[in-house]
Scaffold this active site. Structure first.
Site, PDB file in Angstrom:
ATOM      1  N   LEU A 172       0.830  -1.203   0.000  1.00 62.83           N
ATOM      2  CA  LEU A 172       0.000   0.000   0.000  1.00 62.83           C
ATOM      3  C   LEU A 172       0.863   1.250   0.000  1.00 62.83           C
ATOM      4  O   LEU A 172       1.884   1.325   0.681  1.00 62.83           O
ATOM      5  CB  LEU A 172      -0.902   0.005   1.237  1.00 62.83           C
ATOM      6  CG  LEU A 172      -1.953  -1.111   1.303  1.00 62.83           C
ATOM      7  CD1 LEU A 172      -2.593  -1.142   2.677  1.00 62.83           C
ATOM      8  CD2 LEU A 172      -3.008  -0.895   0.225  1.00 62.83           C
ATOM      9  N   ASP A 202       2.033  -6.230   2.690  1.00 67.96           N
ATOM     10  CA  ASP A 202       2.414  -5.313   3.766  1.00 67.96           C
ATOM     11  C   ASP A 202       2.708  -6.026   5.083  1.00 67.96           C
ATOM     12  O   ASP A 202       2.852  -5.378   6.124  1.00 67.96           O
ATOM     13  CB  ASP A 202       1.292  -4.297   3.982  1.00 67.96           C
ATOM     14  CG  ASP A 202       1.068  -3.426   2.761  1.00 67.96           C
ATOM     15  OD1 ASP A 202       1.904  -2.542   2.517  1.00 67.96           O
ATOM     16  OD2 ASP A 202       0.081  -3.646   2.051  1.00 67.96           O
ATOM     17  N   GLU A 241       3.482  -4.399  13.286  1.00 64.55           N
ATOM     18  CA  GLU A 241       2.889  -3.593  14.348  1.00 64.55           C
ATOM     19  C   GLU A 241       1.404  -3.330  14.112  1.00 64.55           C
ATOM     20  O   GLU A 241       0.651  -3.128  15.069  1.00 64.55           O
ATOM     21  CB  GLU A 241       3.625  -2.253  14.468  1.00 64.55           C
ATOM     22  CG  GLU A 241       3.157  -1.420  15.645  1.00 64.55           C
ATOM     23  CD  GLU A 241       3.852  -0.080  15.723  1.00 64.55           C
ATOM     24  OE1 GLU A 241       4.390   0.234  16.794  1.00 64.55           O
ATOM     25  OE2 GLU A 241       3.848   0.662  14.722  1.00 64.55           O
ATOM     26  N   ASP A 242       0.949  -3.350  12.876  1.00 69.16           N
ATOM     27  CA  ASP A 242      -0.441  -2.972  12.600  1.00 69.16           C
ATOM     28  C   ASP A 242      -1.481  -4.004  13.017  1.00 69.16           C
ATOM     29  O   ASP A 242      -2.551  -3.625  13.492  1.00 69.16           O
ATOM     30  CB  ASP A 242      -0.607  -2.608  11.122  1.00 69.16           C
ATOM     31  CG  ASP A 242       0.011  -1.263  10.788  1.00 69.16           C
ATOM     32  OD1 ASP A 242      -0.115  -0.339  11.613  1.00 69.16           O
ATOM     33  OD2 ASP A 242       0.634  -1.141   9.727  1.00 69.16           O
ATOM     34  N   ARG A 265      -5.240  -6.096   4.222  1.00 68.91           N
ATOM     35  CA  ARG A 265      -4.439  -6.508   5.369  1.00 68.91           C
ATOM     36  C   ARG A 265      -5.239  -7.277   6.419  1.00 68.91           C
ATOM     37  O   ARG A 265      -4.669  -7.736   7.421  1.00 68.91           O
ATOM     38  CB  ARG A 265      -3.780  -5.285   6.012  1.00 68.91           C
ATOM     39  CG  ARG A 265      -2.901  -4.483   5.066  1.00 68.91           C
ATOM     40  CD  ARG A 265      -1.966  -3.566   5.818  1.00 68.91           C
ATOM     41  NE  ARG A 265      -1.017  -4.338   6.612  1.00 68.91           N
ATOM     42  CZ  ARG A 265      -0.145  -3.787   7.457  1.00 68.91           C
ATOM     43  NH1 ARG A 265      -0.113  -2.488   7.616  1.00 68.91           N
ATOM     44  NH2 ARG A 265       0.689  -4.540   8.154  1.00 68.91           N
ATOM     45  N   ARG A 293      -7.422   4.538   8.873  1.00 72.34           N
ATOM     46  CA  ARG A 293      -7.266   3.115   9.148  1.00 72.34           C
ATOM     47  C   ARG A 293      -7.807   2.700  10.527  1.00 72.34           C
ATOM     48  O   ARG A 293      -7.876   1.507  10.822  1.00 72.34           O
ATOM     49  CB  ARG A 293      -5.782   2.731   9.063  1.00 72.34           C
ATOM     50  CG  ARG A 293      -5.103   3.077   7.736  1.00 72.34           C
ATOM     51  CD  ARG A 293      -5.437   2.092   6.637  1.00 72.34           C
ATOM     52  NE  ARG A 293      -4.852   2.471   5.366  1.00 72.34           N
ATOM     53  CZ  ARG A 293      -3.594   2.191   5.004  1.00 72.34           C
ATOM     54  NH1 ARG A 293      -2.808   1.533   5.833  1.00 72.34           N
ATOM     55  NH2 ARG A 293      -3.140   2.576   3.828  1.00 72.34           N
ATOM     56  N   HIS A 302      -1.103   7.679   9.829  1.00 72.44           N
ATOM     57  CA  HIS A 302      -1.222   7.083  11.152  1.00 72.44           C
ATOM     58  C   HIS A 302      -0.773   8.085  12.208  1.00 72.44           C
ATOM     59  O   HIS A 302       0.049   8.970  11.930  1.00 72.44           O
ATOM     60  CB  HIS A 302      -0.323   5.845  11.283  1.00 72.44           C
ATOM     61  CG  HIS A 302      -0.842   4.620  10.615  1.00 72.44           C
ATOM     62  ND1 HIS A 302      -0.052   3.803   9.830  1.00 72.44           N
ATOM     63  CD2 HIS A 302      -2.064   4.041  10.619  1.00 72.44           C
ATOM     64  CE1 HIS A 302      -0.770   2.782   9.384  1.00 72.44           C
ATOM     65  NE2 HIS A 302      -1.998   2.913   9.844  1.00 72.44           N
ATOM     66  N   LEU A 305       6.767   2.673   1.272  1.00 76.39           N
ATOM     67  CA  LEU A 305       5.554   1.933   1.625  1.00 76.39           C
ATOM     68  C   LEU A 305       4.829   2.606   2.781  1.00 76.39           C
ATOM     69  O   LEU A 305       4.103   1.950   3.547  1.00 76.39           O
ATOM     70  CB  LEU A 305       5.919   0.488   1.983  1.00 76.39           C
ATOM     71  CG  LEU A 305       6.518  -0.327   0.837  1.00 76.39           C
ATOM     72  CD1 LEU A 305       7.043  -1.669   1.329  1.00 76.39           C
ATOM     73  CD2 LEU A 305       5.483  -0.540  -0.268  1.00 76.39           C
ATOM     74  N   CYS A 330       6.895   0.538  12.698  1.00 75.14           N
ATOM     75  CA  CYS A 330       5.987  -0.375  11.987  1.00 75.14           C
ATOM     76  C   CYS A 330       6.509  -1.810  11.872  1.00 75.14           C
ATOM     77  O   CYS A 330       5.720  -2.740  11.740  1.00 75.14           O
ATOM     78  CB  CYS A 330       5.722   0.146  10.572  1.00 75.14           C
ATOM     79  SG  CYS A 330       5.310   1.897  10.457  1.00 75.14           S
TER      80      CYS A 330
END
Length: 263
Positions: free
Chosen positions: A27, A69, A74-75, A94, A140, A171, A252, A258
């Site tokens: 992304l 991704d 971390e996401d 994701r 997000r 973010h 990215l 991240c």
């Protein structure tokens, strides 16, 4: 030392995931061109080396080719020494990452939680400080997901504060990072939003906004190696800075926080 007395930037362990070849299709809110996979892997190795040098034991997970991704572990999750929380990333591509990392987390943490709702939360929107956990609303992370996460955090004895990430910022941690118990590094837009009224702010240098996604790990601050002016500001403030290359990672829309889950 009890975990409650432990600085939130004091880490012994981390989980990372190797970049997949499919990361060229990752992304990008701003298209800076596709990353070089070889260079991206080299940056990832340098990142692992920096964590290790800072005193962290790093567990490296294999790449997931179905999820471009997925190196940004971390996401899909949030971890503390006593528990892990599975999140629900806000980008449709994701969503499957959470299920792939859940078994890893369940094997490592004494307590495991999931969001009991249909809302979304990206780990990049969560800033953990000694006094509270900030949850940033963004493209997000929505209010439903943020509220559910705040409830889980309360159950674990942690205070949460839901804040509005300034417009145009992907973010919350795209534009800020924790330096110590009283100080954040931030862009001017984030500073002016007034989200951290009870903390001191060190501004990144103009033109180096991406430097705001730094990472305090034990006694050092990891910072993108290209951000010389911001590095000088941090060193003048007394921080020990370690430069880490993130040019390909930045293509990215990502940065230093991240690429790992830390506890």
């Amino acid at each position: 030392m009890a975990y409650s007395d432990r600085p939130v930037w004091r880490f012994e362990n981390a989980i990372v995931r190797e970049p997949s070849a499919s990361a060229v299709d990752g992304l990008r809110a701003v298209d800076r061109g596709a990353p070089s996979i070889d260079a991206l892997r080299a940056e990832h190795r340098a990142y692992v080396d920096a964590l290790t040098a800072a005193g962290v034991t790093v567990d490296i997970l294999p790449p997931l080719e179905d999820f471009p991704d997925s190196m940004f572990v971390e996401d899909p999750a949030l971890v503390f020494p006593d528990c892990a929380i599975a999140l629900r990333p806000g980008a449709p591509s994701r969503l499957g990452e959470t299920a792939r990392i859940e078994p890893v987390l369940k094997a490592r943490f004494p307590s495991f939680h999931t969001l009991p709702c249909l809302g979304y939360v990206d780990g990049g929107d969560i800033l953990v400080t000694p006094h509270r956990v900030y949850i940033g609303l963004s493209a997000r992370t929505d209010r439903t997901g943020a509220g559910a996460l705040a409830s889980i955090l309360a159950d674990t004895g942690r205070a949460a504060k839901i804040v509005a990430t300034p417009p145009g910022i992907l973010h919350l941690k795209t534009a800020c990072s924790l330096l110590d118990g009283e100080t954040v590094l931030a862009t001017r837009a984030m500073r002016d939003a007034g989200l951290f009224e009870d903390m001191e702010t060190i501004l990144v240098a103009e033109g180096e906004e991406a430097a705001a996604n730094a990472l305090r790990v034990n006694d050092v601050v990891l910072l993108g190696s290209a951000f010389a002016q911001t590095r000088s500001r941090l060193e003048e403030a007394g921080f020990d800075v370690v430069g880490v290359p993130v040019e390909e990672v930045g293509k990215l829309d990502a940065g230093l926080s991240c690429m790992s889950l830390r506890w």
